[in-house]
Design a protein around this motif. Structure first.
Motif, PDB file in Angstrom:
ATOM      1  N   MET A 129      12.473  -1.535  -2.668  1.00  0.00           N
ATOM      2  CA  MET A 129      12.265  -0.300  -1.218  1.00  0.00           C
ATOM      3  C   MET A 129      11.373   0.839  -0.946  1.00  0.00           C
ATOM      4  O   MET A 129      11.864   1.203   0.124  1.00  0.00           O
ATOM      5  CB  MET A 129      14.062   0.166  -1.740  1.00  0.00           C
ATOM      6  CG  MET A 129      15.167  -0.313  -1.721  1.00  0.00           C
ATOM      7  SD  MET A 129      15.658  -0.888   0.082  1.00  0.00           S
ATOM      8  CE  MET A 129      17.079  -1.619  -0.844  1.00  0.00           C
ATOM      9  N   HIS A 156      23.016   7.122  -3.696  1.00  0.00           N
ATOM     10  CA  HIS A 156      21.232   6.141  -3.444  1.00  0.00           C
ATOM     11  C   HIS A 156      21.571   4.417  -3.653  1.00  0.00           C
ATOM     12  O   HIS A 156      20.901   3.545  -3.538  1.00  0.00           O
ATOM     13  CB  HIS A 156      20.674   6.196  -5.168  1.00  0.00           C
ATOM     14  CG  HIS A 156      20.215   5.694  -6.145  1.00  0.00           C
ATOM     15  ND1 HIS A 156      21.328   4.627  -7.202  1.00  0.00           N
ATOM     16  CD2 HIS A 156      19.149   6.071  -5.986  1.00  0.00           C
ATOM     17  CE1 HIS A 156      20.442   3.825  -7.128  1.00  0.00           C
ATOM     18  NE2 HIS A 156      19.105   4.973  -7.145  1.00  0.00           N
ATOM     19  N   ILE A 160       9.692   8.431  -4.858  1.00  0.00           N
ATOM     20  CA  ILE A 160       9.291   6.705  -4.062  1.00  0.00           C
ATOM     21  C   ILE A 160       7.882   7.056  -3.961  1.00  0.00           C
ATOM     22  O   ILE A 160       6.748   8.063  -3.751  1.00  0.00           O
ATOM     23  CB  ILE A 160      10.102   6.409  -2.814  1.00  0.00           C
ATOM     24  CG1 ILE A 160      10.016   7.402  -1.816  1.00  0.00           C
ATOM     25  CG2 ILE A 160      11.479   6.510  -3.372  1.00  0.00           C
ATOM     26  CD1 ILE A 160      10.650   7.335  -0.292  1.00  0.00           C
ATOM     27  N   PHE A 187      13.165   5.941  -7.313  1.00  0.00           N
ATOM     28  CA  PHE A 187      14.805   6.546  -6.456  1.00  0.00           C
ATOM     29  C   PHE A 187      15.708   7.554  -6.613  1.00  0.00           C
ATOM     30  O   PHE A 187      16.305   8.392  -5.499  1.00  0.00           O
ATOM     31  CB  PHE A 187      15.760   4.851  -5.788  1.00  0.00           C
ATOM     32  CG  PHE A 187      14.539   4.257  -5.487  1.00  0.00           C
ATOM     33  CD1 PHE A 187      13.323   3.808  -4.204  1.00  0.00           C
ATOM     34  CD2 PHE A 187      13.873   2.603  -6.462  1.00  0.00           C
ATOM     35  CE1 PHE A 187      13.249   3.293  -4.000  1.00  0.00           C
ATOM     36  CE2 PHE A 187      12.941   2.016  -5.894  1.00  0.00           C
ATOM     37  CZ  PHE A 187      12.757   2.024  -4.768  1.00  0.00           C
ATOM     38  N   THR A 188      16.778   7.511  -7.462  1.00  0.00           N
ATOM     39  CA  THR A 188      17.191   8.027  -8.678  1.00  0.00           C
ATOM     40  C   THR A 188      16.406  10.007  -8.035  1.00  0.00           C
ATOM     41  O   THR A 188      17.365  11.279  -7.703  1.00  0.00           O
ATOM     42  CB  THR A 188      18.126   8.469  -9.453  1.00  0.00           C
ATOM     43  OG1 THR A 188      16.807   8.105 -10.092  1.00  0.00           O
ATOM     44  CG2 THR A 188      19.206   7.450  -8.951  1.00  0.00           C
ATOM     45  N   PHE A 195      19.532   2.239  -1.785  1.00  0.00           N
ATOM     46  CA  PHE A 195      18.469   1.826  -1.927  1.00  0.00           C
ATOM     47  C   PHE A 195      18.811   0.494  -3.838  1.00  0.00           C
ATOM     48  O   PHE A 195      17.788  -0.754  -3.396  1.00  0.00           O
ATOM     49  CB  PHE A 195      17.936   2.471  -3.098  1.00  0.00           C
ATOM     50  CG  PHE A 195      17.144   4.095  -2.157  1.00  0.00           C
ATOM     51  CD1 PHE A 195      16.456   2.884  -2.244  1.00  0.00           C
ATOM     52  CD2 PHE A 195      18.150   4.977  -2.388  1.00  0.00           C
ATOM     53  CE1 PHE A 195      14.923   4.774  -1.365  1.00  0.00           C
ATOM     54  CE2 PHE A 195      17.211   5.623  -2.214  1.00  0.00           C
ATOM     55  CZ  PHE A 195      16.353   5.613  -1.382  1.00  0.00           C
TER      56      PHE A 195
END
Lengths: 98, 421
Positions: free
Chosen positions: B346, A38, B407, B402-403, A42
């Protein structure tokens, strides 16, 4: 116009290059925990100032390069091949010709 | 409270325009506030306004390092639309567009919102199908959308290049309620309205350090002294990472990139709509301002940068795109071009969320789309700060998406900030 001194082609306008991204990222091993992946995929340090990054000379030799550049003034401090092997070959050739 | 009205315009017309007074105060910063918003752009000002208006809160300050309207608020192409499709984005941007429709009344300030229609050209059956899916989704979720065939498009905008374009125009996807607004007026309108509700707008006040007290922000060190804060909101697109790192919070899923915009010399009325052209690698959008200037823009400057100045290859690219769809602009002279620093994320979507610090809230990552979002961004950021929990409309605008693998990648471009243009 930024000008990038490609180690293979010489000094060229930056419109010949495409931008890779942050070159300081080290991707973890494939079996590393998800958190490490991650962070690598990211998260960015997003430096304001001198940064290490990758560029590709897409309209030239198509080689990937490491570039040290200031993200405010756009001054370029160093350019070298991203692939270590090519760096060594280039270095050896220079020594031979000298 | 000094309300603007038609009567006042008339009266000041008779007295030489001398009695308008200042639009907002210029207060000295106090030593402490209940809520401090860092960033006096559209999002920060809107947040302060809605904190005071919707939640009745007092003792609020907005800190701006430069002057109101000098950052990205004044560095955009002023387009307002809600043609987003992904869950999370859809309802948020639709609410924003609804707020735009009443904004001039709400602020008692004419933001010159002009619903002139947003016309996205397409050039292939594939693009038409993708637009049909997107605009049908919009229609099914309470918005408006139309598909125009070539005949209708020619009727509405006769002077596009229908003759010899490299990618022939075959139709357009249209949102009629979309349009443009005057960007400075939005900044000034929010500033004035917030000020009238007691918000202190402090300009030339740069945050230089974030003082932490364990898991809380205790105070902000600024160029105008230390300011203690009960709650702190960051709304500083472009420089979010710097503040984040001042608070010792590590890295963010954000890169700073710059985006240019252009304006030509003023022309007589030429273009009634916002026209957007996107095919292959090209990306171009254009409208005409009320002063007559053609306002247009294209892609990012393709590499990371904090410089508020644009490069020349993008000037060429954008002008080539202009020529390819509106060849009649060929002899028009460029008046100015400028560049703003964007928070590119992102997945191309923003953050309005809580942070690891208990009394710190984050509003960031607006990519290309910050202008249109500003009313809803302020609305929900204020709601988050006042109630200390995200409204369901913004619960996916979180840092941990994101984890969690949720997204919101509207463009489907993957985790590369420069591709989310």
């Amino acid at each position: 116009m930024i000008r990038i001194d490609c180690p293979f082609c010489g000094l060229r306008d930056h419109s010949e290059f495409s931008y890779g991204g942050d070159a300081s990222i080290n991707y973890p091993p494939l079996d590393a925990p998800a958190e490490q992946w991650h962070d690598a995929v990211f998260l960015r340090e997003n430096i304001r100032g001198r940064q290490l990054e990758t560029w590709q000379h897409t309209s030239g030799c198509r080689m990937w390069l490491n570039v040290e550049r200031d993200t405010v003034s756009h001054e370029i401090f160093a350019v070298w091949p991203a692939h270590r092997g090519y760096g060594r070959v280039l270095h050896a050739e220079k020594e031979n010709t000298e | 409270m000094k309300q603007y009205s038609a009567w006042k315009v008339f009266k000041n017309g008779l007295t030489g325009q001398k009695d308008w007074g200042r639009a907002w105060r210029d207060p000295e910063p106090k030593q402490a506030y209940d809520i401090v918003i860092v960033g006096g752009g559209l999002h920060g000002l809107a947040t302060a306004f809605y904190l005071a208006k919707n939640h009745g809160l007092k003792n609020i300050a907005v800190l701006e390092k430069g002057w109101i309207g000098g950052g990205n608020a004044g560095r955009n192409t002023t387009i307002v639309r809600s043609n987003y499709m992904m869950p999370g984005n859809r309802q948020f941007y639709e609410h924003s567009l609804q707020l735009w429709e009443e904004l001039s009344h709400e602020l008692n300030y004419n933001v010159m919102f002009s619903q002139r229609a947003h016309v996205a050209l397409f050039h292939s059956p594939g693009a038409r199908d993708a637009y049909a899916r997107r605009y049908n989704t919009m229609r099914l979720t309470g918005s408006d959308g139309e598909l125009w065939g070539l005949e209708q498009l020619k009727n509405e905008i006769p002077h596009l290049n229908y003759n010899d374009a490299r990618f022939p125009i075959t139709g357009a996807a249209v949102q009629r309620r979309a349009g443009t607004a005057r960007h400075d007026a939005v900044a000034w309108g929010y500033a004035r309205a917030a000020d009238q509700l007691g918000v202190d707008i402090i300009q030339n006040c740069e945050v230089t350090a974030v003082r932490r007290d364990g898991g809380r922000v205790h105070a902000l060190q600024t160029s105008r002294g230390e300011i203690k804060a009960g709650k702190v909101g960051f709304a500083v697109a472009g420089n979010t990472t710097r503040l984040w790192q001042m608070a010792d919070l590590g890295n963010l899923p954000i890169e700073s990139h710059k985006l240019q915009a252009f304006v030509s010399e003023p022309l007589k009325p030429l273009l009634d709509h916002v026209v957007v052209f996107g095919v292959g690698g090209a990306h171009f959008y254009i409208s005409q301002s009320d002063k007559g200037g053609m306002v247009f823009g294209g892609d990012l400057d393709w590499y990371k940068s904090y410089a508020q100045r644009g490069n020349l290859p993008i000037v060429q690219d954008t002008c080539e795109a202009a020529m390819s769809i509106l060849p009649c602009l060929g002899r028009v002279r460029l008046l100015r071009h400028w560049s703003g620093v964007m928070d590119m994320t992102m997945d191309g979507s923003p953050f309005i969320c809580k942070t690891p610090l208990k009394n710190l809230y984050l509003n960031a990552g607006w990519n290309y789309g910050g202008f249109k979002a500003s009313p809803a961004s302020g609305w929900y950021f204020a709601d988050l700060i006042a109630n200390d929990r995200p409204h369901e409309f913004i619960e996916h605008f979180s840092l941990d998406r994101f984890t969690r693998g949720v997204i919101i990648d509207e463009r489907g471009a993957g985790p590369d900030p420069k591709l989310h243009g």
